[in-house]
Write a protein that holds these residues in place. Structure first.
Motif, mmCIF file in Angstrom:
data_model
loop_
_atom_site.group_PDB
_atom_site.id
_atom_site.type_symbol
_atom_site.label_atom_id
_atom_site.label_comp_id
_atom_site.label_asym_id
_atom_site.label_seq_id
_atom_site.Cartn_x
_atom_site.Cartn_y
_atom_site.Cartn_z
ATOM 1 N N SER A 175 10.615 5.128 5.274
ATOM 2 C CA SER A 175 9.735 6.105 4.636
ATOM 3 C C SER A 175 8.354 5.961 5.249
ATOM 4 N N LEU A 176 7.544 6.994 5.073
ATOM 5 C CA LEU A 176 6.186 6.914 5.611
ATOM 6 C C LEU A 176 5.391 5.827 4.907
ATOM 7 N N ASP A 177 5.652 5.636 3.614
ATOM 8 C CA ASP A 177 4.987 4.553 2.873
ATOM 9 C C ASP A 177 5.253 3.201 3.522
ATOM 10 N N LEU A 222 9.853 17.136 11.536
ATOM 11 C CA LEU A 222 8.646 17.965 11.545
ATOM 12 C C LEU A 222 7.607 17.423 10.560
ATOM 13 N N ARG A 223 8.066 17.106 9.348
ATOM 14 C CA ARG A 223 7.144 16.625 8.314
ATOM 15 C C ARG A 223 6.521 15.280 8.714
ATOM 16 N N ASP A 224 7.342 14.333 9.111
ATOM 17 C CA ASP A 224 6.832 12.998 9.403
ATOM 18 C C ASP A 224 5.903 13.003 10.614
ATOM 19 N N MET A 234 0.839 -1.183 0.000
ATOM 20 C CA MET A 234 0.000 0.000 0.000
ATOM 21 C C MET A 234 0.877 1.237 0.000
ATOM 22 N N ALA A 248 15.901 21.279 5.577
ATOM 23 C CA ALA A 248 16.400 20.104 4.850
ATOM 24 C C ALA A 248 15.338 19.009 4.836
ATOM 25 N N GLN A 249 14.616 18.929 3.743
ATOM 26 C CA GLN A 249 13.574 17.905 3.616
ATOM 27 C C GLN A 249 13.670 17.292 2.230
ATOM 28 N N TRP A 276 6.869 20.740 2.317
ATOM 29 C CA TRP A 276 6.305 19.700 1.470
ATOM 30 C C TRP A 276 4.947 20.090 0.898
ATOM 31 N N THR A 336 4.212 15.508 11.746
ATOM 32 C CA THR A 336 2.987 16.237 11.398
ATOM 33 C C THR A 336 2.060 15.367 10.551
ATOM 34 N N LEU A 337 2.621 14.700 9.557
ATOM 35 C CA LEU A 337 1.769 13.895 8.667
ATOM 36 C C LEU A 337 1.185 12.682 9.402
ATOM 37 N N PRO A 372 -3.232 2.739 10.548
ATOM 38 C CA PRO A 372 -1.821 2.342 10.596
ATOM 39 C C PRO A 372 -0.932 3.390 11.276
ATOM 40 N N PHE A 373 -1.394 4.653 11.317
ATOM 41 C CA PHE A 373 -0.628 5.695 12.009
ATOM 42 C C PHE A 373 -1.305 6.115 13.324
ATOM 43 N N PRO A 396 -1.982 13.450 3.839
ATOM 44 C CA PRO A 396 -3.015 14.495 3.853
ATOM 45 C C PRO A 396 -2.372 15.886 3.710
ATOM 46 N N GLU A 406 9.531 13.138 -0.574
ATOM 47 C CA GLU A 406 9.029 11.793 -0.221
ATOM 48 C C GLU A 406 8.693 11.036 -1.486
ATOM 49 N N ALA A 442 3.690 2.886 6.880
ATOM 50 C CA ALA A 442 2.248 2.633 6.792
ATOM 51 C C ALA A 442 1.980 1.148 6.541
ATOM 52 N N ASP A 443 2.835 0.506 5.731
ATOM 53 C CA ASP A 443 2.680 -0.938 5.493
ATOM 54 C C ASP A 443 2.804 -1.717 6.796
ATOM 55 N N PHE A 477 1.026 5.328 1.326
ATOM 56 C CA PHE A 477 0.425 6.300 2.234
ATOM 57 C C PHE A 477 0.078 7.559 1.455
ATOM 58 N N GLU A 514 12.590 16.732 8.328
ATOM 59 C CA GLU A 514 11.832 15.501 8.119
ATOM 60 C C GLU A 514 11.159 15.036 9.409
ATOM 61 N N THR A 519 16.451 14.281 8.986
ATOM 62 C CA THR A 519 16.806 15.674 9.318
ATOM 63 C C THR A 519 15.711 16.264 10.206
ATOM 64 N N GLY A 528 18.419 22.777 9.507
ATOM 65 C CA GLY A 528 17.894 21.408 9.634
ATOM 66 C C GLY A 528 16.425 21.330 9.242
#
Lengths: 315, 448
Positions: free
Chosen positions: B208-210, B240-242, A1, A311-312, A36, B244-245, B257-258, A6, A315, B213-214, A3, B238, B235, A308
Motif C-alpha cells: 500500500s502507499l501507506d 495510474l492512481r499510485d 506514519m 478497477a481501483q 479516487w 500519480t499520487l 519518502p516518495f 494529495p 486505499e 511511505a514508511d 501517507f 491502481e 490493477t 483495468g
C-alpha cells in the motif's frame, strides 16, 4: 506514519452529451480515471469505423477483417455490432471526398439512413475534412434523418455556420474540429455557442496524432484542455473529446511495412494492432471520451485497458 | 522550503573552483535551485551549509542510475506532473524479465535480442536496456546476472527478497550498479545494508502507499539517495492512481519518502502478450522509471519505445530534421523534387506518404528552425528569397537537373516569386495541402 494523499479538487466538470437514443459520453468530475478523487459516470466509448466505400489500400491486417463487407456499409455496420460487439459506430463518409469519388450528398445521406436503420447503437457520422463538401453532405444527412440523434463532424471554423444551423434545426450534436490548439478549440466552441448550438450538443475533435506521428502534441493539448475545463472551470472547454485515431495509426509506416521489408520490426499484424491500441490507450490517459477504432483485436485490448483502469480498490 | 539561487549562493564557498562541473559557484547555485544538481557535487561545502541546504536543495525526484556504459539507464530528476509544464527528463528504461525457470535457449534468445535490438527514430537510437533477473537462490541469481551482463551488458535488476542472495549476485557486478529488488517491510535493514556496503541502488516494495511511505521514510532517514519505489499496484487503475499520487506528493509537496523514481512489472499483470504491451504503455505515459516486460518481441517493444520517446520529447523544443536532400524510393535524375520544412512531424508525415506512394522522389528539407510549413511561412522563413538559395546550394541540380520543384499547397502564393528567384528555366509547381493527398499528386505528376 500514514501517507496523506494529495487530492486535487476540480472546480468544473465535463458536460454529458447524449448520442444516439441513450448513449452517454462525458460527465467526468475529475481527471481521466481519477476515481479516487471524483466521479466518472461514463467510461470512454469506442466507436468502430464503417466506411461507405471499399478501402483497397488498407494494410492486410485490417483489410482481411472487413474484406467480406467492404462494399456494403450496412453489412459492415452489422458485422461490427453483431460480431465484434461494438458499443458505437463511426461512419466515415470517405466516398464524398471531392478529391476522390466525390459522391453526392444525397447518396451519402441515403447510406447513413440505411446504416442507422440497421443497427441500434450510437452512430457518429464523419466527413472528409473538406469544409465546403462536408457542409453540404452533413446538412443533407441532418435533413434525411430528422429524428436520429447522430453527432455530425468534422465542423470547423469555415463551415460551422452551415453545419451548426442544420444541427440546431434537427437537434444533432456536432463534433468541432480544430488543429491541435487549445485556444482554437475554445474559440470554435464559443462560435458554435454564439450561433445557438446548445453547449451539451458540442463534442471536441482536437486532431489526433498517431504514435510516432505527433501523439505527444495531441496528448498535451488534451491534458491542457482538461486542466482548463476541470481545474480552472472554463465552461467553454467542458466538452467531451473525440479522437478519430484509426485512420492515423493505420497509415503510419510502422503499421504497414512487412517483416520481409524490415526484418527487425517484427510481425506486421501485431505491430499494426498495437500501433492502434497503444495510441488509443495513451489517449485514454489524456482525457478522451470517444475513440474511433478499426481492428477488433485492438478494440478488445483497449476495452480491457478501460476495465483495468476502472478497477481501483479503496486505499 | 525551496531556496532561491541567490540564497543558496550565499552558503557556498564562492571560490569558483569548478570541481562541481559548473563554471562558477553562482551557476552551481542556480542548478541547485532548479533541482538539477546535488549539493554533494561541491567538495568544499561546509557542514553548516549542508545542514541548511541539504533538504531544500535535493531534486523532488532523485536521480538513480543503474547499469554502466552504453546500457546505463538514468531515471528520476522529474519536476512536473504534466509534460507541457516543462518536460519529462529521463525516458523510462525498458527491460525484460529472465528467470532460472526458463531453459538456456530461451534465456540466450532474449539476451541476444537485448544486445541487438534497436530502432532508429527521429535521429535517435531507441532500445531496451534492462534485464530483471530472478532465481531461486543466490548461486543461480549470481550465475544468471553474470550471464546477462556478459552477453548483453544489460542494466540489471536483481530480483530476490533474500538479502544474502542479492549480495552474492551483486557483489561481483557492483561496479555495474545493479538495482537490488527489493527491500520490504520484513527485510529492509538487511537489503539496505547490502546496498550501502556495495554502493548500489535498491528498490523498496510494499502493498500500500501507506506502507511504502514508511519504507521511504526509512530510506530517507538512512540517507539513501538511489532508491526506486514499487507500490505493487494490482490493477491498471491502481497503477495510474499510485504513480500519480507518488509523483504528486514528490513534486507538489516535496514529500521525500516518495522522492524517488518507480519501477513497474506489466509482465506480471496478464498472460496475454499484447495486453501486456498495452498495460506497459500506461506505465510509460504515467511516470514509471523502469518498465519490465516478459519478452522482447520487436513488434511489441517498438511501439513502446516510440511512446517513451514521444512522451519524453521536450515540448518546448520541436524535433528537427537536418537540412538536406532525402532520397525516397530510390529516385533517379528524372524523379520529382519536393520541398518542405525541417519540423520533424512535417518531415515524417510527408516522407511516409511519399514512401507509401511508391513513386521515387527527392525530398528537399529546409532548415526553418523546426517549424511547420505555415508557421515558417508566416515567420518569413519559408519564403521565396530563402527557399531559392537553399535549393540552389542544396546540390539538387546535380542529382536531378530537370529544374521542376513542387512546393506545399499551403504556400501556393509564393510560387510566382519563387520561380523568379530561382531564375531561368525553373518551374515551380504547387502541390497539395494535406500530406494524405501526396500519393495521388505524385502519381499524377509522374504520369505526365
Amino acid at each position: 506514519m500514514s501517507f496523506d494523499a494529495p487530492v486535487e479538487t476540480c472546480k468544473g466538470n465535463i458536460r454529458e452529451v447524449v448520442v444516439g437514443s441513450d448513449g452517454r459520453i462525458g460527465g467526468e468530475q475529475t481527471f481521466p480515471f481519477h476515481l479516487w478523487e471524483g466521479d466518472i459516470p461514463n467510461p470512454p466509448m469506442i466507436a468502430m469505423e464503417v466506411y461507405d466505400e471499399p478501402q483497397p489500400e488498407w494494410p492486410e491486417a485490417v483489410r482481411k477483417v472487413y474484406e467480406d463487407v467492404m462494399d456494403d456499409p450496412v453489412a459492415w455496420a452489422k458485422k461490427c455490432v453483431d460480431q465484434f460487439g461494438a458499443d458505437a459506430l463511426c461512419l466515415q463518409l470517405r466516398s464524398t471526398d471531392p478529391n476522390g469519388t466525390d459522391a453526392s450528398p444525397e447518396d451519402a445521406a441515403e447510406t447513413v439512413k440505411q446504416v442507422a436503420e440497421a443497427v441500434d447503437v450510437p452512430l457518429f457520422v464523419y466527413g472528409t475534412a473538406s469544409p465546403d463538401k462536408d457542409a453540404e453532405v452533413l446538412k443533407k444527412v441532418a435533413e434525411a434523418l430528422p429524428d436520429e440523434n447522430i453527432p455530425l463532424g468534422p465542423v470547423d471554423e469555415a463551415n460551422h455556420r452551415l453545419i451548426g444551423a442544420a444541427a440546431m434545426g434537427y437537434k444533432k450534436p456536432v463534433v468541432a474540429f480544430t488543429s491541435m490548439d487549445v485556444n482554437l478549440a475554445k474559440q470554435l466552441n464559443v462560435l458554435l455557442v454564439q450561433l445557438g448550438v446548445p453547449e451539451d450538443k458540442i463534442i471536441m475533435d482536437p486532431t489526433t496524432g498517431a504514435l510516432g506521428y505527433g501523439l505527444e502534441y495531441c496528448y498535451s493539448i488534451m491534458e491542457r484542455d482538461r486542466l482548463a475545463a476541470l481545474l480552472q472551470g472554463d465552461d467553454k472547454m467542458q466538452m467531451p473529446i473525440f479522437n478519430n485515431l484509426a485512420p492515423e495509426t493505420w497509415k503510419a509506416k510502422e503499421s504497414r511495412v512487412s517483416e520481409e521489408e524490415e526484418p527487425t520490426y517484427g510481425d506486421v499484424e501485431t505491430r499494426g494492432i498495437l500501433w492502434e491500441a497503444i495510441t488509443a490507450a495513451t489517449l485514454l490517459l489524456a482525457g478522451t471520451d470517444v475513440l474511433v477504432m478499426r481492428h477488433p483485436r485492438a478494440v478488445e485490448l483497449v476495452r480491457t485497458a478501460i476495465e483495468g483502469l476502472q478497477a481501483q480498490s479503496k486505499e | 522550503m525551496a531556496l532561491s539561487g541567490l540564497q543558496i549562493f550565499k552558503l557556498l564557498p564562492k571560490t569558483n573552483c569548478k570541481e562541481c562541473g559548473q563554471a562558477t559557484c553562482m551557476a552551481f547555485a542556480m542548478q541547485l535551485a532548479a533541482g538539477k544538481a546535488e549539493l554533494d557535487q561541491c567538495p568544499y561545502v561546509s557542514d553548516e551549509a549542508k545542514a541548511e541546504l541539504g533538504e531544500a536543495s535535493a531534486p523532488p525526484v532523485r536521480r538513480v542510475t543503474i547499469g554502466a556504459g552504453d546500457m546505463a539507464v538514468t531515471i528520476g530528476e522529474e519536476t512536473v506532473l504534466y509534460r507541457h509544464e516543462k518536460r519529462f527528463e529521463h525516458m523510462p528504461g525498458l527491460g525484460v524479465l529472465i528467470s532460472d525457470e526458463m531453459d538456456d535457449a530461451e534465456v540466450d534468445g532474449i539476451l541476444e535480442q537485448l544486445s541487438q535490438q534497436e530502432f532508429n527514430y527521429v535521429g535517435q537510437t531507441l532500445r531496451p536496456r534492462v534485464a530483471a533477473v530472478k532465481a531461486a537462490d543466490g548461486a543461480a541469481l549470481a550465475a544468471l546476472a553474470a550471464k546477462a551482463d556478459e552477453k548483453a551488458g544489460a542494466a540489471l535488476v536483481l530480483v530476490s527478497e533474500d538479502a544474502e542472495a542479492l549480495k552474492q549476485a551483486a557483489e561481483p557486478l557492483k561496479d555495474k550498479k545493479p538495482l537490488l529488488y527489493a527491500a520490504t517491510e520484513s527485510n529492509f535493514d538487511a537489503v539496505s545494508a547490502v546496498a550501502k556496503e556495495l554502493d548500489v541502488p535498491f528498490a523498496i516494495k510494499a502493498d500500500s502507499l501507506d506502507a511504502l511511505a514508511d519504507l521511504g521514510q526509512k530510506a530517507v532517514d538512512g540517507d539513501f539517495k538511489e532508491v526506486v519505489l514499487d507500490p505493487s499496484s494490482a490493477t491498471l487503475g491502481e497503477v495510474l492512481r499510485d504513480q500519480t499520487l507518488i509523483r504528486r506528493a514528490a513534486v507538489k509537496q516535496t514529500f521525500r519518502p516518495f522522492g524517488f523514481p518507480t519501477i513497474g512489472f506489466p509482465c506480471n499483470m496478464t498472460d496475454d502478450k499484447m495486453q501486456e504491451a498495452v498495460f506497459a504503455s500506461t506505465f510509460i505515459a504515467k511516470y514509471a522509471g523502469l518498465v519490465i516486460l516478459s519478452d522482447l518481441d520487436p513488434a511489441r517493444t517498438m511501439p513502446l519505445l516510440y511512446l517513451a520517446q514521444n512522451i519524453y520529447t521536450d515540448p518546448q523544443r520541436p524535433m528537427q530534421m537536418d537540412q538536406g536532400i532525402y532520397p525516397i524510393n530510390d529516385p533517379d535524375e528524372n524523379a520529382p523534387i519536393l520541398v518542405t520544412t525541417n519540423f520533424s512531424l512535417t518531415y515524417f508525415t510527408v516522407s511516409s506518404e511519399v514512401e507509401a506512394s511508391k513513386v521515387p522522389a527527392w525530398l528537399c528539407v529546409m532548415d526553418v528552425e523546426g517549424q511547420s510549413v505555415l508557421t515558417a511561412w508566416a515567420a518569413g522563413k519559408f519564403v521565396a528569397d530563402a527557399i531559392a538559395p537553399f535549393l540552389k546550394k542544396s546540390g539538387i541540380e546535380e542529382k536531378a537537373p530537370h529544374k521542376k520543384v513542387t512546393i506545399p499547397g499551403y504556400v501556393a502564393q509564393i510560387s510566382g516569386e519563387l520561380e523568379e528567384e530561382l531564375g531561368e528555366g525553373w518551374q515551380v509547381q504547387v502541390g497539395v495541402r494535406e500530406a494524405a493527398d501526396i500519393p495521388k499528386y505524385l502519381k499524377q505528376i509522374s504520369e505526365n
